[in-house]
Scaffold this motif. Structure first.
Motif, PDB file in Angstrom:
ATOM      1  N   GLY A 307     -45.326 -63.968  60.135  1.00 24.69           N
ATOM      2  CA  GLY A 307     -45.193 -63.253  61.382  1.00 24.69           C
ATOM      3  C   GLY A 307     -46.419 -63.206  62.255  1.00 24.69           C
ATOM      4  N   ARG A 308     -47.439 -64.039  61.980  1.00 20.84           N
ATOM      5  CA  ARG A 308     -48.624 -64.060  62.828  1.00 20.84           C
ATOM      6  C   ARG A 308     -48.905 -65.479  63.284  1.00 20.84           C
ATOM      7  NH1 ARG A 308     -52.473 -60.524  63.880  1.00 20.84           N
ATOM      8  NH2 ARG A 308     -54.006 -62.188  63.977  1.00 20.84           N
ATOM      9  N   ALA A 309     -49.371 -65.599  64.540  1.00 20.16           N
ATOM     10  CA  ALA A 309     -49.771 -66.911  65.058  1.00 20.16           C
ATOM     11  C   ALA A 309     -51.180 -67.231  64.591  1.00 20.16           C
ATOM     12  CB  ALA A 309     -49.722 -66.905  66.587  1.00 20.16           C
ATOM     13  N   HIS A 310     -51.428 -68.498  64.307  1.00 19.18           N
ATOM     14  CA  HIS A 310     -52.742 -68.932  63.832  1.00 19.18           C
ATOM     15  C   HIS A 310     -53.129 -70.235  64.499  1.00 19.18           C
ATOM     16  CE1 HIS A 310     -53.181 -66.008  60.531  1.00 19.18           C
ATOM     17  NE2 HIS A 310     -51.869 -66.126  60.391  1.00 19.18           N
ATOM     18  N   ALA A 311     -54.425 -70.441  64.652  1.00 19.22           N
ATOM     19  CA  ALA A 311     -54.925 -71.735  65.101  1.00 19.22           C
ATOM     20  C   ALA A 311     -54.644 -72.770  64.015  1.00 19.22           C
ATOM     21  CB  ALA A 311     -56.418 -71.644  65.392  1.00 19.22           C
ATOM     22  N   GLY A 312     -54.175 -73.940  64.413  1.00 20.75           N
ATOM     23  CA  GLY A 312     -53.773 -74.938  63.436  1.00 20.75           C
ATOM     24  C   GLY A 312     -54.901 -75.757  62.838  1.00 20.75           C
ATOM     25  N   LEU A 313     -55.851 -76.176  63.675  1.00 21.32           N
ATOM     26  CA  LEU A 313     -56.851 -77.140  63.214  1.00 21.32           C
ATOM     27  C   LEU A 313     -57.802 -76.633  62.127  1.00 21.32           C
ATOM     28  CD1 LEU A 313     -57.767 -79.137  66.447  1.00 21.32           C
ATOM     29  CD2 LEU A 313     -56.188 -79.739  64.596  1.00 21.32           C
ATOM     30  N   PRO A 314     -58.182 -75.350  62.099  1.00 20.80           N
ATOM     31  CA  PRO A 314     -59.045 -74.930  60.983  1.00 20.80           C
ATOM     32  C   PRO A 314     -58.427 -75.235  59.619  1.00 20.80           C
ATOM     33  CG  PRO A 314     -59.105 -73.280  62.705  1.00 20.80           C
ATOM     34  CD  PRO A 314     -58.062 -74.285  63.114  1.00 20.80           C
ATOM     35  N   LEU A 315     -57.147 -74.971  59.442  1.00 23.36           N
ATOM     36  CA  LEU A 315     -56.494 -75.258  58.167  1.00 23.36           C
ATOM     37  C   LEU A 315     -56.224 -76.753  57.992  1.00 23.36           C
ATOM     38  CD1 LEU A 315     -53.937 -72.331  57.805  1.00 23.36           C
ATOM     39  CD2 LEU A 315     -55.741 -72.936  56.180  1.00 23.36           C
ATOM     40  N   LEU A 316     -55.743 -77.402  59.045  1.00 28.49           N
ATOM     41  CA  LEU A 316     -55.387 -78.817  58.933  1.00 28.49           C
ATOM     42  C   LEU A 316     -56.625 -79.690  58.755  1.00 28.49           C
ATOM     43  CD1 LEU A 316     -52.706 -78.797  61.749  1.00 28.49           C
ATOM     44  CD2 LEU A 316     -52.260 -79.118  59.317  1.00 28.49           C
ATOM     45  N   ASN A 317     -57.631 -79.495  59.594  1.00 29.91           N
ATOM     46  CA  ASN A 317     -58.862 -80.273  59.463  1.00 29.91           C
ATOM     47  C   ASN A 317     -59.598 -79.923  58.178  1.00 29.91           C
ATOM     48  OD1 ASN A 317     -58.168 -81.264  61.935  1.00 29.91           O
ATOM     49  ND2 ASN A 317     -59.971 -80.534  63.019  1.00 29.91           N
ATOM     50  N   GLY A 318     -59.605 -78.629  57.850  1.00 33.94           N
ATOM     51  CA  GLY A 318     -60.246 -78.229  56.601  1.00 33.94           C
ATOM     52  C   GLY A 318     -59.582 -78.872  55.402  1.00 33.94           C
ATOM     53  N   GLY A 319     -58.257 -78.917  55.402  1.00 34.10           N
ATOM     54  CA  GLY A 319     -57.543 -79.572  54.314  1.00 34.10           C
ATOM     55  C   GLY A 319     -57.817 -81.059  54.257  1.00 34.10           C
TER      56      GLY A 319
END
Length: 345
Positions: A307-319
């Motif tokens: 139920g919360r919006a998040h920036a995508g790239l921190p998780l995607l780039n970090g992964g």
């Protein structure tokens, strides 16, 4: 839960198509001489690219505020045709040529642009996005060495977090381009009857603070978060995230981490061997970056479903970075070679 599983599977499938497509284009692009810089190991290439993103963002925000949305549409459709031609020029056999140009490749690229202008249904948008995403990631992958690619991912992850959680200018940009039906997002329908042509886009916040929802893809309590979702690969923030007809996943969320995937396959840190996979250039570090990106995507989807919006790239780039480094360890590559700084030591 069925809709949740379908949405997640479709999103993972889209990302996988972009990644595999980029890997399939790495060698043909290089053979065609499409490397865009003279020295792919120069870290300043990344800074120039980030600067170009900032300039493009300013131009698009100015166009939205001045009410010249069609200028944005023209620029993005032109970029789509341009990238599509790069892809089709190495994929479509040059059976018919004129003036040295592959006529069939030109026709296919123009047809893609025409489809975006005349009938931008969700499957047309997604197909164009996959072609654009694979092409862009492949081009930048062979043009950004390991150190520049890693630097690019780190800087853009920080920028993405700031633009979503800090300045929030991404909200204005996303809400401004959604109505233009352009391949800046992937559209994942959650109902068989969904039509992107009939979707009136994200809700808008009126001056009185109330949300003006004209139907679209589901009611919203916070229009700003809806725009952020569209820009950053995040499903909408609602009490029930699946009480809507579609999810919107940012094209950049698929492209940026895939640049590292393509770079790891092309530049092969430590001379990592190519895996025996027909039709694609693949190394263990590239495979690790692919797996890390998809794991980051699953983590992102799980978070936004709460139920919360998040920036995508921190998780995607970090992964992607974590998976890449793990892949280099498995391949027996030293850390200095993995991050591309061995020539400077």
């Amino acid at each position: 839960m069925k809709r949740a599983y379908v949405a997640v599977a479709a999103t993972v499938g889209i990302f996988a198509f972009v990644q595999v497509g980029a890997l399939a284009l790495v060698e043909p692009f290089m053979e065609a001489g499409y490397q865009t810089v003279e020295d792919p190991t120069d870290p300043t290439n990344s800074l120039l690219y980030v600067g170009a993103i900032l300039v493009a963002t300013v131009v698009m925000l100015a166009a939205i505020r001045l009410g010249v949305d069609r200028l944005i549409q023209s620029l993005i459709v032109f970029a789509a045709v341009f990238l599509a031609f790069y892809v089709f020029s190495v994929v479509v056999p040059p059976l018919v040529t004129y003036g040295g140009a592959n006529v069939l490749a030109v026709a296919a690229a123009v047809a893609l642009g025409a489809g975006l202008l005349l009938y931008p249904e969700w499957y047309v948008i997604d197909a164009a996005g996959i072609v654009m995403g694979a092409g862009a990631a492949g081009l930048f992958g062979i043009s950004f060495g390991l150190a520049p690619a890693l630097l690019l991912l780190v800087v853009l992850a920080v920028y993405d977090a700031i633009s979503v959680y800090g300045t929030e200018h991404m909200l204005t940009l996303a809400s401004g381009v959604m109505d233009l039906r352009l391949p800046v997002v992937f559209v994942v329908p959650l109902t068989l009857s969904y039509s992107f042509l009939d979707d009136e886009g994200p809700a808008t916040l009126e001056d009185d603070g109330e949300t003006d929802d004209d139907g679209g893809s589901g009611g919203r309590d916070d229009a700003g978060d809806d725009a952020a979702d569209a820009a950053n690969g995040d499903p909408a923030e609602t009490e029930d995230p699946f009480a809507r007809d579609a999810f919107f996943i940012g094209l950049g969320d698929a492209v940026i981490p895939t640049i590292l995937v393509a770079s790891a396959a092309f530049f092969r840190p430590g001379g990592a061997a190519l895996l025996d996979v027909p039709g694609v250039a693949l190394t263990l570090p590239a495979l690790g970056a692919m797996a890390g990106t998809l794991l980051g995507l699953l983590a992102l989807m799980w978070m936004v479903m709460k139920g919360r919006a998040h920036a995508g790239l921190p998780l995607l780039n970090g992964g992607a970075i974590a998976g890449y480094l793990l892949g280099t360890v498995v391949a027996g590559v030293s850390l200095v070679e993995a991050v591309g700084i061995a020539p400077y030591l």
